[in-house]
Design a protein around this motif. Structure first.
Motif, PDB file in Angstrom:
ATOM      1  N   ASN A 285       0.825  -1.210   0.000  1.00 18.21           N
ATOM      2  CA  ASN A 285       0.000   0.000   0.000  1.00 18.21           C
ATOM      3  C   ASN A 285       0.857   1.258   0.000  1.00 18.21           C
ATOM      4  OD1 ASN A 285      -3.068  -0.634   0.359  1.00 18.21           O
ATOM      5  ND2 ASN A 285      -2.042  -2.096   1.690  1.00 18.21           N
TER       6      ASN A 285
ATOM      7  N   PRO B 114      -5.038  -3.417  -2.861  1.00 17.06           N
ATOM      8  CA  PRO B 114      -4.169  -2.835  -3.888  1.00 17.06           C
ATOM      9  C   PRO B 114      -3.807  -3.819  -4.992  1.00 17.06           C
ATOM     10  CG  PRO B 114      -2.928  -3.270  -1.878  1.00 17.06           C
ATOM     11  CD  PRO B 114      -4.374  -3.477  -1.548  1.00 17.06           C
TER      12      PRO B 114
ATOM     13  N   SER C  80     -11.485   1.553   5.296  1.00 22.68           N
ATOM     14  CA  SER C  80     -11.097   0.680   4.183  1.00 22.68           C
ATOM     15  C   SER C  80     -12.322   0.087   3.499  1.00 22.68           C
ATOM     16  CB  SER C  80     -10.183  -0.439   4.700  1.00 22.68           C
ATOM     17  OG  SER C  80      -9.825  -1.323   3.666  1.00 22.68           O
TER      18      SER C  80
ATOM     19  N   ASP D 187      -5.514   1.374   4.428  1.00 23.98           N
ATOM     20  CA  ASP D 187      -4.887   0.056   4.533  1.00 23.98           C
ATOM     21  C   ASP D 187      -3.468   0.145   5.095  1.00 23.98           C
ATOM     22  OD1 ASP D 187      -7.135  -1.198   3.548  1.00 23.98           O
ATOM     23  OD2 ASP D 187      -6.484  -1.117   1.470  1.00 23.98           O
TER      24      ASP D 187
ATOM     25  N   ALA E 242      -5.653   3.222   0.023  1.00 18.41           N
ATOM     26  CA  ALA E 242      -4.289   2.846   0.396  1.00 18.41           C
ATOM     27  C   ALA E 242      -3.895   3.452   1.743  1.00 18.41           C
ATOM     28  CB  ALA E 242      -3.314   3.280  -0.693  1.00 18.41           C
TER      29      ALA E 242
ATOM     30  N   SER F 219      -6.978  -5.767   3.491  1.00 20.54           N
ATOM     31  CA  SER F 219      -6.126  -4.601   3.230  1.00 20.54           C
ATOM     32  C   SER F 219      -4.929  -4.970   2.366  1.00 20.54           C
ATOM     33  CB  SER F 219      -5.639  -4.000   4.552  1.00 20.54           C
ATOM     34  OG  SER F 219      -6.722  -3.488   5.301  1.00 20.54           O
TER      35      SER F 219
END
Length: 321
Positions: A22, A299, A93, A50, A47, A295
């Motif tokens: 992240n 990404p 998130s 996370d 991001a 998390s």
């Protein structure tokens, strides 16, 4: 035991990988000017949440896992900080994932109204609401809505007050879950509608004088000129259909991973205080870390569907070398 050491090693690797991946996404968005716009501001907000999960929440949760009986031995103040950031970052998130799904939905179904200016304003509003709602849910126990720390039992957990449990789980998970499922159904429906409409509205042969064909290319392309207007036809999928299919696939994977990671935790989190069920601590830990792993996957998913991120990652490493 060897099994315990292996599990703890995997949890440490998950924490480090979540933080670094992240952080790489954030660094790329900050360094590349083309990413300083929507929807990358939504990706950046996700991001950030996370990264905070990996930096502030997962390490203290790991310390709790290492203690005997999963007891909290770090004091009341640190317990309150940990629980507050846990609820804040995880809720943010989840709602950021919901905002990304909504942005994809509006960009497909409202292309004329959802201009770049409108998209920027709406995305900024969604980011602000995401963090305000997350802060409200996380700060409520600090203002007296339930208790998070028990010094006698050395226990630190999210407030188990039944009314807070209903409000917090509903606002942090069940409401965004309904939103993302509705959004995915609408995206899938729109994609199927446009593909079906293209098959029904097939155009017959045009007069030879009005046709210019490009030979030996797939898909085949036909241009028709009438009164200074040019229309475009293709035998393959149009750019819009490809975009809709790609968005439907990305949102579908994002939602699927989100549901698989978080639904076991929030089901037990809702049922346990209401029915006074005694769920084994080991299962609570498994469900909690499964939620944290979302998390790490976020990404991976939204960068895998964007070639610009892959190119930006390569350029970033080349410049560093």
């Amino acid at each position: 035991s060897v099994f315990t050491v292996l599990i703890l090693t995997l949890l440490v690797l998950l924490t480090v990988a979540t933080f670094l991946w992240n952080l790489l996404v954030l660094a790329t968005i900050l360094r590349v000017k083309a990413f300083h716009r929507v929807p990358h501001n939504l990706v950046a907000s996700t991001a950030v949440s996370d990264v905070l999960v990996a930096a502030l929440v997962m390490p203290l949760s790991l310390v709790k896992e290492l203690s005997a009986g999963r007891r909290w031995r770090l004091g009341r103040e640190l317990c309150l900080v940990w629980v507050c950031f846990d609820v804040l970052c995880c809720t943010a998130s989840i709602w950021n994932v919901t905002a990304i799904a909504l942005d994809r939905y509006w960009s497909i179904t409202r292309q004329l109204q959802y201009t770049l200016l409108a998209r920027r304003r709406i995305s900024n509003v969604m980011i602000a609401l995401t963090w305000l709602l997350s802060a409200a849910i996380s700060l409520a126990p600090l203002l007296g809505w339930g208790e998070t720390y028990s010094p006698e039992q050395e226990r630190c957990q999210v407030s188990q007050d039944p009314s807070y449990t209903i409000v917090s789980t509903g606002g942090a998970f069940y409401l965004p879950l309904c939103v993302v499922l509705f959004v995915y159904w609408k995206i899938y429906k729109a994609s199927k509608f446009h593909m079906g409409g293209r098959r029904r509205n097939a155009v017959g042969p045009l007069p030879e004088a009005a046709q210019v064909k490009e030979a030996s290319q797939e898909p085949q392309m036909v241009f028709t000129a009438r009164r200074a207007a040019i229309t475009f036809q293709t035998d393959g999928e149009t750019w819009r259909e490809q975009k809709e299919k790609k968005a439907a696939l990305m949102v579908g994977i994002l939602i699927g991973v989100f549901v698989l990671c978080w639904i076991p935790f929030f089901i037990t989190e809702l049922i346990s205080p209401l029915c006074s069920c005694n769920i084994p601590p080991v299962w609570k830990s498994i469900f909690l870390w499964l939620g944290y792993s979302n998390s790490f996957f976020n990404p991976l998913i939204y960068t895998a569907f964007n070639k610009n991120y892959n190119n930006a990652f390569k350029n970033l490493f080349v410049k560093q070398r």
